[in-house]
Design an enzyme around this catalytic site. Sequence first.
Site, short mmCIF file in Angstrom:
data_model
loop_
_atom_site.label_atom_id
_atom_site.label_comp_id
_atom_site.label_asym_id
_atom_site.label_seq_id
_atom_site.Cartn_x
_atom_site.Cartn_y
_atom_site.Cartn_z
N LEU A 85 0.82 -1.22 0.00
CA LEU A 85 0.00 0.00 0.00
C LEU A 85 0.85 1.27 0.00
O LEU A 85 0.33 2.37 -0.19
CB LEU A 85 -0.91 0.03 1.23
CG LEU A 85 -1.69 -1.23 1.59
CD1 LEU A 85 -2.62 -0.97 2.76
CD2 LEU A 85 -2.49 -1.72 0.40
N SER A 130 -5.27 1.84 -8.61
CA SER A 130 -6.16 2.98 -8.38
C SER A 130 -7.05 3.30 -9.57
O SER A 130 -6.64 3.16 -10.73
CB SER A 130 -5.28 4.21 -8.08
OG SER A 130 -6.04 5.39 -8.20
N GLU A 132 -7.56 6.13 -10.53
CA GLU A 132 -6.88 7.22 -11.26
C GLU A 132 -6.29 6.70 -12.58
O GLU A 132 -6.09 7.47 -13.51
CB GLU A 132 -5.74 7.79 -10.41
CG GLU A 132 -6.15 8.90 -9.49
CD GLU A 132 -6.58 10.17 -10.21
OE1 GLU A 132 -5.78 10.69 -11.00
OE2 GLU A 132 -7.70 10.63 -9.98
N TYR A 153 1.26 10.50 -10.86
CA TYR A 153 0.83 9.46 -9.91
C TYR A 153 0.14 8.31 -10.66
O TYR A 153 0.43 7.13 -10.43
CB TYR A 153 -0.13 10.08 -8.89
CG TYR A 153 -0.90 9.06 -8.08
CD1 TYR A 153 -0.31 8.43 -6.98
CD2 TYR A 153 -2.21 8.72 -8.40
CE1 TYR A 153 -1.01 7.49 -6.24
CE2 TYR A 153 -2.93 7.78 -7.66
CZ TYR A 153 -2.33 7.17 -6.59
OH TYR A 153 -3.02 6.24 -5.85
N LYS A 157 1.07 4.37 -11.13
CA LYS A 157 0.18 3.28 -10.71
C LYS A 157 -0.08 2.30 -11.87
O LYS A 157 -0.25 1.10 -11.63
CB LYS A 157 -1.15 3.84 -10.19
CG LYS A 157 -1.06 4.39 -8.77
CD LYS A 157 -0.89 3.26 -7.74
CE LYS A 157 -0.83 3.78 -6.32
NZ LYS A 157 -0.52 2.75 -5.32
N VAL A 193 -9.54 16.03 -0.70
CA VAL A 193 -10.61 17.03 -0.69
C VAL A 193 -11.69 16.78 0.37
O VAL A 193 -12.17 17.72 0.99
CB VAL A 193 -11.20 17.22 -2.11
CG1 VAL A 193 -12.15 16.10 -2.50
CG2 VAL A 193 -11.87 18.56 -2.23
#
Length: 337
Positions: A85, A130, A132, A153, A157, A193
């Site tokens: 992780l 992810s 993303e 990022y 990933k 957020v």
Amino acid sequence: MTKALITGITGQDGSYLAEQLLARGYEVHGLIRRSSSFNTGRLADIYRDRHENDVKLFLHHADLAESSRLVRLIYEIQPDEVYHLGAQSHVRVSFDIPEYTMDVTGMGTIRMLEAIRDAQITPRFYQASSSEMFGSAPPPQGENTPFHPRSPYAVAKVMGFWAAVNYRESYGMHASNGILFNHESPRRGETFVTRKITRALVRIQAGLQEKLYLGNLDAKRDWGYAPDFTEAMWMIVQHDEPGDYVIATGEMHSVRDFLNAAGEHLGIDWEKVVEIDPTYYRAAEVDALCGDATKAREELGWEPTVTFDELVKIMVDADVKQLADERPGLNIRAENE
Ligand code: NAP
Ligand code: GDD
């Protein structure tokens, strides 16, 4: 006793996963980074001094940038299950530090997989992939949706995802990807957020802060509850066959929806206190993520248990309590008035 090794154990997910594995009777080992201040706050409830009896949680200093330490630790611990992780996990920050993000978030996965091979052991391996990675691919996104990463990022990933697939295909490793959509909790890092909103609105209501500066309020995400998602990680690893699974609630909300729900729960008109600061815009945005977790439901029996409205309330209430705990002076005065 089953032994698990968790990288990123000090993060949101690592801390919930460690709790769940300890409750299942595992011996849990976690990698932590050397820090000039305590970085183990999320483990406070489960950490016990190693001089006490029957200790089942062990923490080891390491960094995903240093492979020799990873090889040595994996050889010494001989884990049955590895949950990888650890990552530089902040998307906007990855535009500021792309090389570091690629190294830790992308190469870190290769270093872990190679360390397992070097140690000549065959643990089951979980890669924290992810949503993303889908980037600009329109929703709903499932296991067969092509990736179109939109940040350093996400690129890192995608590398980690394919590395796990490649080691499964090349060396027969039980390596699986959980493609997790956004998941939140009171332990969420303060600059993502949802937590930024709940923490700030609570502080504004208490008179400690005047404004909340945010970026793109129109972005949409599929927000779930982190402990549900760490449970899915364990279910993926227990499955006889390794594979890749989308984990998501299947419901999509905008940042604006999150502000509405948090503001309503607190009784605050957020439009009076929120201002837009372009600093928080991304060089390339991911507009809309909403996952299709049919495969996880059918093959693993996984289902989310917490709705969007419940999640917002859990996070707001936890931040109200945290502030009250931090400010005993204020509370005493309020009670006496
Ligand atoms: P997080 O709270 O940011 O935790 C990241 C963890 O990685 C922390 O323990 C951090 O240590 C550790 N770490 C960072 N750099 C490291 C390095 N160089 N060497 C060793 N450890 C390092 O992230 P999270 O929300 O728990 O997410 C867990 C994983 O799932 C991450 O890989 C993330 O990218 C991925 N993911 C998260 C979500 C989500 O919505 N939360 C969704 C999909 C995938 P420190 O505590 O010392 O910083
Ligand atoms: N962080 C942040 N701060 N995001 C903001 C802000 C702000 O002030 N204002 C608007 N946003 C928007 C972002 O532009 C983005 O579209 C959305 O809110 C969510 O941002 P984050 O909470 O930072 O999460 P993320 O979706 O970029 O990334 C998280 O989820 C990924 C899974 O999809 C992280 O946990 C990643 O590690 C994870 O892989």
